[in-house]
Design a protein around this motif. Sequence first.
Motif, PDB file in Angstrom:
ATOM      1  N   ALA A 217      20.921  25.922  15.141  1.00  0.00           N
ATOM      2  CA  ALA A 217      21.400  25.331  14.811  1.00  0.00           C
ATOM      3  C   ALA A 217      22.074  26.102  13.978  1.00  0.00           C
ATOM      4  N   TYR A 218      23.691  25.866  14.083  1.00  0.00           N
ATOM      5  CA  TYR A 218      24.743  26.506  13.556  1.00  0.00           C
ATOM      6  C   TYR A 218      25.340  26.725  12.812  1.00  0.00           C
ATOM      7  N   GLU A 219      25.722  26.809  11.711  1.00  0.00           N
ATOM      8  CA  GLU A 219      25.886  26.201   9.816  1.00  0.00           C
ATOM      9  C   GLU A 219      27.218  26.865   9.757  1.00  0.00           C
ATOM     10  N   GLY A 220      28.118  25.703   9.130  1.00  0.00           N
ATOM     11  CA  GLY A 220      29.248  25.112   9.324  1.00  0.00           C
ATOM     12  C   GLY A 220      30.159  24.037  10.253  1.00  0.00           C
ATOM     13  N   THR A 221      29.353  23.814  11.363  1.00  0.00           N
ATOM     14  CA  THR A 221      29.842  22.864  12.131  1.00  0.00           C
ATOM     15  C   THR A 221      28.907  21.495  11.948  1.00  0.00           C
ATOM     16  N   VAL A 222      29.784  20.796  10.552  1.00  0.00           N
ATOM     17  CA  VAL A 222      29.642  20.220  10.752  1.00  0.00           C
ATOM     18  C   VAL A 222      31.016  19.831   9.007  1.00  0.00           C
ATOM     19  N   ASP A 223      31.865  18.653   9.704  1.00  0.00           N
ATOM     20  CA  ASP A 223      33.460  18.424   8.981  1.00  0.00           C
ATOM     21  C   ASP A 223      32.992  17.671   7.612  1.00  0.00           C
ATOM     22  N   HIS A 224      34.193  17.564   7.356  1.00  0.00           N
ATOM     23  CA  HIS A 224      33.972  16.787   5.789  1.00  0.00           C
ATOM     24  C   HIS A 224      33.766  15.046   5.217  1.00  0.00           C
ATOM     25  N   LYS A 225      32.917  14.522   6.547  1.00  0.00           N
ATOM     26  CA  LYS A 225      32.770  13.173   6.812  1.00  0.00           C
ATOM     27  C   LYS A 225      31.580  14.034   6.553  1.00  0.00           C
ATOM     28  N   GLY A 226      30.312  15.002   6.731  1.00  0.00           N
ATOM     29  CA  GLY A 226      29.482  15.017   7.174  1.00  0.00           C
ATOM     30  C   GLY A 226      28.873  14.716   8.831  1.00  0.00           C
ATOM     31  N   GLN A 227      30.011  14.330   9.669  1.00  0.00           N
ATOM     32  CA  GLN A 227      29.827  14.473  10.642  1.00  0.00           C
ATOM     33  C   GLN A 227      29.846  15.618  11.418  1.00  0.00           C
ATOM     34  N   ARG A 228      29.108  15.705  12.560  1.00  0.00           N
ATOM     35  CA  ARG A 228      28.472  17.104  13.273  1.00  0.00           C
ATOM     36  C   ARG A 228      29.920  17.186  14.219  1.00  0.00           C
ATOM     37  N   LYS A 229      29.978  19.223  14.266  1.00  0.00           N
ATOM     38  CA  LYS A 229      31.800  18.795  15.145  1.00  0.00           C
ATOM     39  C   LYS A 229      30.915  20.321  16.475  1.00  0.00           C
ATOM     40  N   LEU A 230      31.889  20.429  16.991  1.00  0.00           N
ATOM     41  CA  LEU A 230      31.207  21.630  17.689  1.00  0.00           C
ATOM     42  C   LEU A 230      31.193  22.972  17.235  1.00  0.00           C
ATOM     43  N   ALA A 231      30.080  23.103  18.259  1.00  0.00           N
ATOM     44  CA  ALA A 231      28.945  23.939  17.741  1.00  0.00           C
ATOM     45  C   ALA A 231      30.494  25.291  18.379  1.00  0.00           C
ATOM     46  N   PRO A 232      29.922  26.761  17.955  1.00  0.00           N
ATOM     47  CA  PRO A 232      30.911  27.502  17.491  1.00  0.00           C
ATOM     48  C   PRO A 232      30.904  28.240  19.560  1.00  0.00           C
ATOM     49  N   SER A 233      32.018  28.763  19.018  1.00  0.00           N
ATOM     50  CA  SER A 233      32.692  29.629  20.795  1.00  0.00           C
ATOM     51  C   SER A 233      32.038  31.032  20.693  1.00  0.00           C
ATOM     52  N   MET A 234      31.771  31.328  21.677  1.00  0.00           N
ATOM     53  CA  MET A 234      31.847  32.936  21.556  1.00  0.00           C
ATOM     54  C   MET A 234      33.223  32.832  20.710  1.00  0.00           C
ATOM     55  N   THR A 235      33.588  32.729  21.100  1.00  0.00           N
ATOM     56  CA  THR A 235      35.237  33.623  20.247  1.00  0.00           C
ATOM     57  C   THR A 235      35.088  33.344  18.882  1.00  0.00           C
ATOM     58  N   GLU A 236      34.846  32.391  18.465  1.00  0.00           N
ATOM     59  CA  GLU A 236      35.120  31.563  16.911  1.00  0.00           C
ATOM     60  C   GLU A 236      33.845  32.577  16.345  1.00  0.00           C
TER      61      GLU A 236
END
Length: 351
Positions: A217-236
Motif C-alpha cells: 500500500a502506498y501512503e497518500g493515495t486517497v483523495d479528500h473524499k476518502g476515495q482511493r486514487k491511482l497509485a504513484p507512477s515511477m516519476t511521481e
Amino acid sequence: VINTCASLGTAPTYMLAWGAWRLLSAVLPARFYREVDDRLYTIYQSMVLFFFENYTGVQVIIYGDLPKNKENVIYLSNHQCTVDWIIADMLAIRQNALGHVRYVLKDGLKWLPLYGWYFSQHGGVYVKRSAKFNEKEMREKLRAQMKAETPMYLVIFPEGTRYNPEIPKVIADSQSFAEKEGLAILKHVLTPRVKATHVAIDSMKDYLDAVYDVTVAYEGTVDHKGQRKLAPSMTEFLCKECPRVHIFIDRIDLKDIPEEQMYMRRWLHERFEIKDKLLIEFYDAKDSKRRNKFPGKSVHSKLSLKKTLPSLLFLGGLTASMLLTESGRKLYVKTWIYGTLIGCLWVSIKP
C-alpha cells in the motif's frame, strides 16, 4: 529525470558488460553464467534502488516476517503501478538476494528496447493471457532454471493487470467474474488468475523454500473524499510524492498450499481476500488512527547507502568514461541500436 537518465543512460554499459560475459560463458556450465549474471544484475538494481530509496527518502515500513536469509521463493503480490516491480527489489536487497529476482511478465514486454531481451536471459518468463497461455513452455523454462541451479526469487502478479481506480470497468468486470464463479467479491484488488502461479509452484515445489504473499500500500493515495486514487507512477514516486510505502509479508510453507489447480485457485482467492481485508483496513478503517497502516507490529527499514552508492558510482563512472571519447560514444549509440534490433530478433525467434 535523474533516475531515468541514470537507469537508461547506463543500460548500454550494462548490456556490453553482460554481453561480453554471455559470450565468454557460452562454453561453461550454465550455473557459472548465472552466478556472474546475478552479480551484474545486483549492481544494476542496486543503482536503481539508490534513487528509489536513498534519493527519495521514502520510509519503507515492513510488517510480518521477512527472513534475513535468502531463499528460493515465489513472490505473489497485488499490482497497482510500475513501482510494484521495485518493491520486490526493496525486499530482496534486505535478504542479500537482489540478483535472484526474476519476473513472470506479460508477453508484450519482451519488445522493450534492450530490457525485453535481457529479462528472459536473466531467467524471466514471458506469458500470454487466457487461452493463449502456454503451460508447457513455462514449465520447460522453469525446469531449465532448476537444472542450472538458479537461485529463484520469482515475482508473480496474479491479478494479471494493474488495479486502477480510474478504470472502473476493469474492476467491475473482475467483480462480475468472481460473482459468476461463486467467489468472494474483492474491493481493493482484482480477482487473481491462477495459471502462472499453479505452473510455477507445481514445477518447482521440490526446489522452493516458501511462497511470500506480499501486500503493498502506498501512503497518500486517497483523495479528500476518502476515495482511493491511482497509485504513484515511477516519476511521481521519484518526485517524492509518496512519503511511505507499507509492505505486509506472509511467508507460507509449500505444505500449506494445495497442489491441484482447482483447489489452488480457491486458496489463491482466499489469499487475495486476506489482502483485501488488509487494504480495507488501510484505506477505509472507520477509526482514523487505524488508517494508513496495516495491523500488527511494523519495522521502519532504512536502506544503507553502502548497499547502493558504490553501484551508482561504478556504473556511472564506466558510462561517463565511455562517453568522453568519440569511439566510446559511437559504441554507446550502436549498443542501443543493434542491441535493440538483436533483442527483437531473438524474442521473435525464441518465445
